[in-house]
Design a protein around this motif. Structure first.
Motif, mmCIF file in Angstrom:
data_model
loop_
_atom_site.group_PDB
_atom_site.id
_atom_site.type_symbol
_atom_site.label_atom_id
_atom_site.label_comp_id
_atom_site.label_asym_id
_atom_site.label_seq_id
_atom_site.Cartn_x
_atom_site.Cartn_y
_atom_site.Cartn_z
ATOM 1 N N LEU A 92 95.676 65.786 55.198
ATOM 2 C CA LEU A 92 96.429 64.537 55.339
ATOM 3 C C LEU A 92 97.934 64.767 55.295
ATOM 4 C CD1 LEU A 92 94.271 62.130 53.132
ATOM 5 C CD2 LEU A 92 94.415 62.195 55.622
ATOM 6 N N ILE A 93 98.389 65.633 54.397
ATOM 7 C CA ILE A 93 99.832 65.818 54.258
ATOM 8 C C ILE A 93 100.415 66.526 55.477
ATOM 9 C CG2 ILE A 93 99.811 68.054 53.051
ATOM 10 C CD1 ILE A 93 102.051 66.924 51.273
ATOM 11 N N THR A 95 99.081 66.389 58.536
ATOM 12 C CA THR A 95 98.932 65.474 59.662
ATOM 13 C C THR A 95 99.890 64.294 59.577
ATOM 14 O OG1 THR A 95 96.606 66.099 59.858
ATOM 15 C CG2 THR A 95 97.262 64.062 60.938
ATOM 16 N N SER A 96 100.352 63.958 58.390
ATOM 17 C CA SER A 96 101.286 62.842 58.241
ATOM 18 C C SER A 96 102.674 63.169 58.779
ATOM 19 C CB SER A 96 101.393 62.434 56.768
ATOM 20 O OG SER A 96 102.015 63.453 55.997
ATOM 21 N N THR A 97 102.976 64.453 58.968
ATOM 22 C CA THR A 97 104.318 64.841 59.425
ATOM 23 C C THR A 97 104.317 65.613 60.741
ATOM 24 O OG1 THR A 97 104.191 66.831 58.040
ATOM 25 C CG2 THR A 97 105.275 64.896 57.093
ATOM 26 N N LYS A 100 104.398 63.879 64.567
ATOM 27 C CA LYS A 100 105.701 63.309 64.901
ATOM 28 C C LYS A 100 106.750 64.404 65.052
ATOM 29 C CE LYS A 100 108.867 60.295 65.677
ATOM 30 N NZ LYS A 100 108.900 59.618 66.990
ATOM 31 N N THR A 119 106.117 54.209 55.684
ATOM 32 C CA THR A 119 104.723 54.621 55.490
ATOM 33 C C THR A 119 104.612 56.136 55.398
ATOM 34 O OG1 THR A 119 103.942 52.672 56.711
ATOM 35 C CG2 THR A 119 102.397 54.508 56.462
ATOM 36 N N GLN A 120 105.305 56.824 56.293
ATOM 37 C CA GLN A 120 105.297 58.285 56.249
ATOM 38 C C GLN A 120 105.888 58.788 54.939
ATOM 39 O OE1 GLN A 120 108.122 60.800 58.548
ATOM 40 N NE2 GLN A 120 106.297 61.577 59.596
ATOM 41 N N PHE A 123 103.267 58.437 52.114
ATOM 42 C CA PHE A 123 102.169 59.400 52.137
ATOM 43 C C PHE A 123 102.652 60.820 51.849
ATOM 44 C CE2 PHE A 123 99.850 56.022 54.388
ATOM 45 C CZ PHE A 123 98.650 56.087 53.692
ATOM 46 N N VAL A 124 103.832 61.183 52.325
ATOM 47 C CA VAL A 124 104.347 62.522 52.051
ATOM 48 C C VAL A 124 104.491 62.744 50.550
ATOM 49 C CG1 VAL A 124 106.426 63.959 52.191
ATOM 50 C CG2 VAL A 124 105.497 62.927 54.255
ATOM 51 N N LEU A 127 100.890 62.331 48.619
ATOM 52 C CA LEU A 127 99.988 63.450 48.846
ATOM 53 C C LEU A 127 100.507 64.734 48.220
ATOM 54 C CD1 LEU A 127 99.045 62.636 52.551
ATOM 55 C CD2 LEU A 127 97.524 62.494 50.563
ATOM 56 N N TYR A 198 111.390 64.472 59.266
ATOM 57 C CA TYR A 198 110.455 63.452 58.799
ATOM 58 C C TYR A 198 111.159 62.580 57.775
ATOM 59 C CZ TYR A 198 109.655 66.567 54.765
ATOM 60 O OH TYR A 198 109.812 67.367 53.658
#
Length: 332
Positions: A92-93, A95-97, A100, A119-120, A123-124, A127, A198
């Protein structure tokens, strides 16, 4: 470990990229502009080669851990459930960055909506705290296995693991909510250009044209209540583990017992060394080029997801054996 914006060096983080024409008067922009790695725009395409390779490695490695644990009934134990939590968090961490980030490097797609940015950011940071917390619980597992081996299965039951996982999600999820909440309430009237690849809290709030001291105070609270406590509990666990190891009668027994902790210690180093180095450079690297600071921040997010499955895949006998069986097509 999450960085706390104690020193919000606006002048240092916003160099010549923000010309007078960019300093328009607006409040709460609908979009932010991510610069990627400022100063290295010409090399963005080349930078994507190692970044993309690391991302693919992280995806394949962590999915492999999840696949093996799911397929092998003998691995349905608390320690491997913790490894699955770590693998999901790493997936997840990254894929969250990375998607993009790669779109910035490949297609110059730098715009990100205000809500997507927050939102990013959430989560960064959440996580990252999850990764740290999972390593605490893995340290606890090692402590119970070495100091109370006969009670290991009675102490770490499936229900206990589920409760620990829920407590960890709630801790990280609730404490991190303040970051996007604070970032949303401040006005942004100078620029909407973020000199980063990010949405990191410190990079975003540096753009606010308001008193953001409360963000510094909360950052310190977050640092000590999450990362500080995690490091403390890991240290206490390993103090007890080492005391138990040194009580063993033979050198071979001590080496064999300590060998069961090597994977976890390597995972701790993979997370905390880039983390501490990134935090140290952000606070004290006043003369360090901005592109180097951004590169370190990116490496900090990519290195643990890449190394964790490699460490546990190589060092954990059960996972290594099952992986060899999969690739050699042998029946269990």
């Amino acid at each position: 470990m999450q960085e706390t914006p104690v020193c919000l060096r606006v002048g240092h983080l916003l160099p010549y990229y923000l010309s007078d024409s960019n300093r328009t008067d607006f409040t709460n922009p609908s979009t932010f502009i991510l610069l990627g790695i400022p100063g290295l725009e010409a090399a963005h395409v080349w930078i994507t080669i190692p970044f993309c390779a690391m991302y693919v490695t992280a995806i394949l490695g962590n999915f492999t851990i999840l696949f093996i644990v799911k397929r092998e009934p003998s691995l349905h134990e608390p320690v491997f459930y913790f490894l699955c939590m770590l693998a999901v968090t790493d997936l997840l961490i990254s894929t969250s960055t990375m998607p993009k980030m790669l779109s910035i490097f490949w297609f110059n797609s730098r715009e990100i909506s205000f809500s997507a940015c927050l939102t990013q950011m959430y989560f960064v940071h959440a996580l990252s705290a999850m990764e740290s917390g999972i390593l605490v619980y893995l340290a606890f597992d090692r402590y119970v296995a070495i100091c109370h081996p006969l009670r290991h299965s009675a102490i770490l039951t499936n229900s206990v693991v589920a409760k620990i996982g829920l407590a960890l999600v709630l801790r990280c999820g609730i404490l991190t909510l303040a970051y996007p909440f604070l970032a949303r309430r401040w006005p942004y009237c100078r620029t909407n250009i973020i000199p980063h690849s990010y949405c990191r809290f410190i990079a975003v709030v540096n753009l606010a044209c308001a008193d953001i001291q409360i963000g510094s105070y909360y950052g310190l609270f977050y640092l000590f209540s999450v990362n500080g406590m995690d490091v403390f509990f890991i240290t206490v666990s390993y103090t007890q583990i080492l005391r138990a190891i040194f009580r063993l009668p033979t050198k071979d027994a001590r080496i064999k017992t300590f060998g069961t902790c090597i994977s976890h210690l390597c995972a701790i180093l993979a997370l905390y060394i880039p983390d501490f180095f990134s935090a140290f450079m952000q606070r004290f690297g006043h003369n360090v080029p901005l592109h180097f600071l951004v590169l370190i921040a990116n490496v900090y997010l990519l290195v643990p997801p890449v190394l964790h499955p490699i460490i546990y895949g190589v060092r954990t006998k059960q996972i290594r054996g099952r992986l060899l069986q999969v690739f050699t097509h042998k029946e269990t």
